[in-house]
Design a protein around this motif. Structure first.
Motif, PDB file in Angstrom:
ATOM      1  N   LEU A   1       0.834  -1.196   0.000  1.00 27.64           N
ATOM      2  CA  LEU A   1       0.000   0.000   0.000  1.00 27.64           C
ATOM      3  C   LEU A   1       0.877   1.257   0.000  1.00 27.64           C
ATOM      4  CD1 LEU A   1      -2.884   1.112   0.082  1.00 27.64           C
ATOM      5  CD2 LEU A   1      -2.814   0.892   2.570  1.00 27.64           C
ATOM      6  N   LEU A   2       1.932   1.245   0.818  1.00 33.89           N
ATOM      7  CA  LEU A   2       2.845   2.388   0.869  1.00 33.89           C
ATOM      8  C   LEU A   2       3.497   2.628  -0.490  1.00 33.89           C
ATOM      9  CD1 LEU A   2       4.389   4.590   2.395  1.00 33.89           C
ATOM     10  CD2 LEU A   2       6.037   2.833   3.073  1.00 33.89           C
ATOM     11  N   ARG A   3       3.974   1.577  -1.134  1.00 32.48           N
ATOM     12  CA  ARG A   3       4.597   1.736  -2.457  1.00 32.48           C
ATOM     13  C   ARG A   3       3.615   2.319  -3.461  1.00 32.48           C
ATOM     14  NH1 ARG A   3       7.410  -4.005  -2.914  1.00 32.48           N
ATOM     15  NH2 ARG A   3       8.982  -3.664  -1.335  1.00 32.48           N
ATOM     16  N   SER A   4       2.420   1.803  -3.457  1.00 33.49           N
ATOM     17  CA  SER A   4       1.393   2.259  -4.387  1.00 33.49           C
ATOM     18  C   SER A   4       1.058   3.730  -4.171  1.00 33.49           C
ATOM     19  CB  SER A   4       0.153   1.379  -4.221  1.00 33.49           C
ATOM     20  OG  SER A   4      -0.970   1.980  -4.748  1.00 33.49           O
ATOM     21  N   ILE A   5       0.893   4.125  -2.938  1.00 33.95           N
ATOM     22  CA  ILE A   5       0.512   5.506  -2.619  1.00 33.95           C
ATOM     23  C   ILE A   5       1.666   6.468  -2.851  1.00 33.95           C
ATOM     24  CG2 ILE A   5      -0.070   7.015  -0.670  1.00 33.95           C
ATOM     25  CD1 ILE A   5      -1.969   4.754   0.259  1.00 33.95           C
ATOM     26  N   SER A   6       2.887   6.069  -2.484  1.00 40.43           N
ATOM     27  CA  SER A   6       4.012   6.998  -2.608  1.00 40.43           C
ATOM     28  C   SER A   6       4.395   7.283  -4.057  1.00 40.43           C
ATOM     29  CB  SER A   6       5.227   6.502  -1.811  1.00 40.43           C
ATOM     30  OG  SER A   6       5.657   5.260  -2.278  1.00 40.43           O
ATOM     31  N   ASP A   7       3.871   6.497  -4.996  1.00 40.45           N
ATOM     32  CA  ASP A   7       4.059   6.829  -6.407  1.00 40.45           C
ATOM     33  C   ASP A   7       3.227   8.039  -6.800  1.00 40.45           C
ATOM     34  OD1 ASP A   7       5.926   4.954  -7.074  1.00 40.45           O
ATOM     35  OD2 ASP A   7       4.510   3.524  -7.947  1.00 40.45           O
ATOM     36  N   LYS A   8       2.136   8.267  -6.071  1.00 32.99           N
ATOM     37  CA  LYS A   8       1.226   9.373  -6.398  1.00 32.99           C
ATOM     38  C   LYS A   8       1.432  10.573  -5.478  1.00 32.99           C
ATOM     39  CE  LYS A   8      -2.093   5.847  -7.741  1.00 32.99           C
ATOM     40  NZ  LYS A   8      -1.309   4.711  -7.237  1.00 32.99           N
TER      41      LYS A   8
ATOM     42  N   ASP B   1       3.012  14.204   4.689  1.00 38.41           N
ATOM     43  CA  ASP B   1       1.621  14.309   5.143  1.00 38.41           C
ATOM     44  C   ASP B   1       0.647  13.810   4.082  1.00 38.41           C
ATOM     45  OD1 ASP B   1       2.368  16.633   3.654  1.00 38.41           O
ATOM     46  OD2 ASP B   1       0.692  17.759   4.484  1.00 38.41           O
ATOM     47  N   GLY B   2       0.951  14.000   2.810  1.00 39.46           N
ATOM     48  CA  GLY B   2       0.096  13.499   1.735  1.00 39.46           C
ATOM     49  C   GLY B   2       0.060  11.973   1.704  1.00 39.46           C
ATOM     50  N   ILE B   3       1.216  11.366   1.875  1.00 43.05           N
ATOM     51  CA  ILE B   3       1.288   9.900   1.907  1.00 43.05           C
ATOM     52  C   ILE B   3       0.542   9.370   3.122  1.00 43.05           C
ATOM     53  CG2 ILE B   3       2.849   7.929   2.169  1.00 43.05           C
ATOM     54  CD1 ILE B   3       4.930   9.609   0.535  1.00 43.05           C
ATOM     55  N   MET B   4       0.755  10.006   4.284  1.00 42.93           N
ATOM     56  CA  MET B   4       0.072   9.571   5.510  1.00 42.93           C
ATOM     57  C   MET B   4      -1.441   9.683   5.362  1.00 42.93           C
ATOM     58  SD  MET B   4       2.149   8.528   7.880  1.00 42.93           S
ATOM     59  CE  MET B   4       2.604   9.021   9.507  1.00 42.93           C
ATOM     60  N   SER B   5      -1.908  10.783   4.801  1.00 47.87           N
ATOM     61  CA  SER B   5      -3.354  10.975   4.623  1.00 47.87           C
ATOM     62  C   SER B   5      -3.937   9.903   3.714  1.00 47.87           C
ATOM     63  CB  SER B   5      -3.649  12.365   4.051  1.00 47.87           C
ATOM     64  OG  SER B   5      -3.315  13.353   4.992  1.00 47.87           O
ATOM     65  N   ALA B   6      -3.247   9.605   2.619  1.00 52.27           N
ATOM     66  CA  ALA B   6      -3.740   8.586   1.688  1.00 52.27           C
ATOM     67  C   ALA B   6      -3.715   7.192   2.328  1.00 52.27           C
ATOM     68  CB  ALA B   6      -2.913   8.608   0.404  1.00 52.27           C
ATOM     69  N   LEU B   7      -2.644   6.865   3.056  1.00 53.24           N
ATOM     70  CA  LEU B   7      -2.575   5.591   3.764  1.00 53.24           C
ATOM     71  C   LEU B   7      -3.718   5.488   4.774  1.00 53.24           C
ATOM     72  CD1 LEU B   7       1.227   5.224   4.638  1.00 53.24           C
ATOM     73  CD2 LEU B   7      -0.108   3.644   3.242  1.00 53.24           C
ATOM     74  N   ASN B   8      -3.907   6.542   5.525  1.00 53.97           N
ATOM     75  CA  ASN B   8      -4.945   6.558   6.548  1.00 53.97           C
ATOM     76  C   ASN B   8      -6.326   6.355   5.948  1.00 53.97           C
ATOM     77  OD1 ASN B   8      -5.946   7.098   9.314  1.00 53.97           O
ATOM     78  ND2 ASN B   8      -6.908   8.821   8.255  1.00 53.97           N
TER      79      ASN B   8
END
Length: 168
Positions: free
Chosen positions: A1-8, A13-20
């Motif tokens: 999930l982290l890899r997928s989100i951190s591409d975008k 804070d943006g990565i944390m918000s999307a993960l959350n």
């Protein structure tokens, strides 16, 4: 999930918000994750970071001083879909180290139910600031093992120490 989100998303804070948001969606069991995320610019040594209820890492400066990361108060990931996260920055210099750990380190118990504690952990780090990162981690494990003296642990004990060696 982290890899997928951190591409975008590209900010802490943006990565944390999307993960959350992803973890909180249909989370009827109220499971959560504490999380510390750092993004290091290898050229400048600027570490951008955000925290979601995790123990703040310890910054071990090359000169031997130590600092606990200043983190904004935030709840763990997965509990509520809309939680604000804050990106903070710290300048890491050549030779600086970061000691990151789970709460099982500071909350390790001995037979008297006394906690290893943050003060004991920080003192052990202060006494060994000039050691290699792997030695600091090993010494912490030894310190905890000696303190708990075979008392069964109720939580995981996870830690790592990394060193920034500057621009190649």
């Amino acid at each position: 999930l982290l890899r997928s989100i951190s591409d975008k998303a590209k900010t802490a804070d943006g990565i944390m918000s999307a993960l959350n948001k992803s973890l909180a969606f249909n989370n009827e069991s109220n499971m959560f994750v504490t999380f510390f995320l750092g993004i290091l610019d290898l050229e400048t040594g600027i570490l951008s970071f955000a925290n979601a209820g995790h123990n703040p890492p310890v910054l071990i400066r090359a000169n031997g001083s130590i600092e606990v990361f200043e983190t904004a108060k935030a709840i763990p990931l997965g509990l509520f879909e809309s939680v604000p996260f804050v990106t903070r920055e710290v300048k890491i210099s050549c030779g600086d180290k970061i000691f990151a750990y789970t709460d099982g380190v500071s909350e390790a118990e001995n037979h008297s139910r006394e906690l290893f504690g943050e003060e004991r952990m920080l003192n052990l780090i202060k006494e060994n600031t000039q050691k290699h990162p792997s030695e600091i981690t090993s010494l912490m494990i030894e310190g905890i093992d000696s303190f708990v003296n075979h008392f069964p642990q109720s939580d995981d004990i996870t830690m790592m120490t990394i060193q920034y060696n500057g621009k190649a």
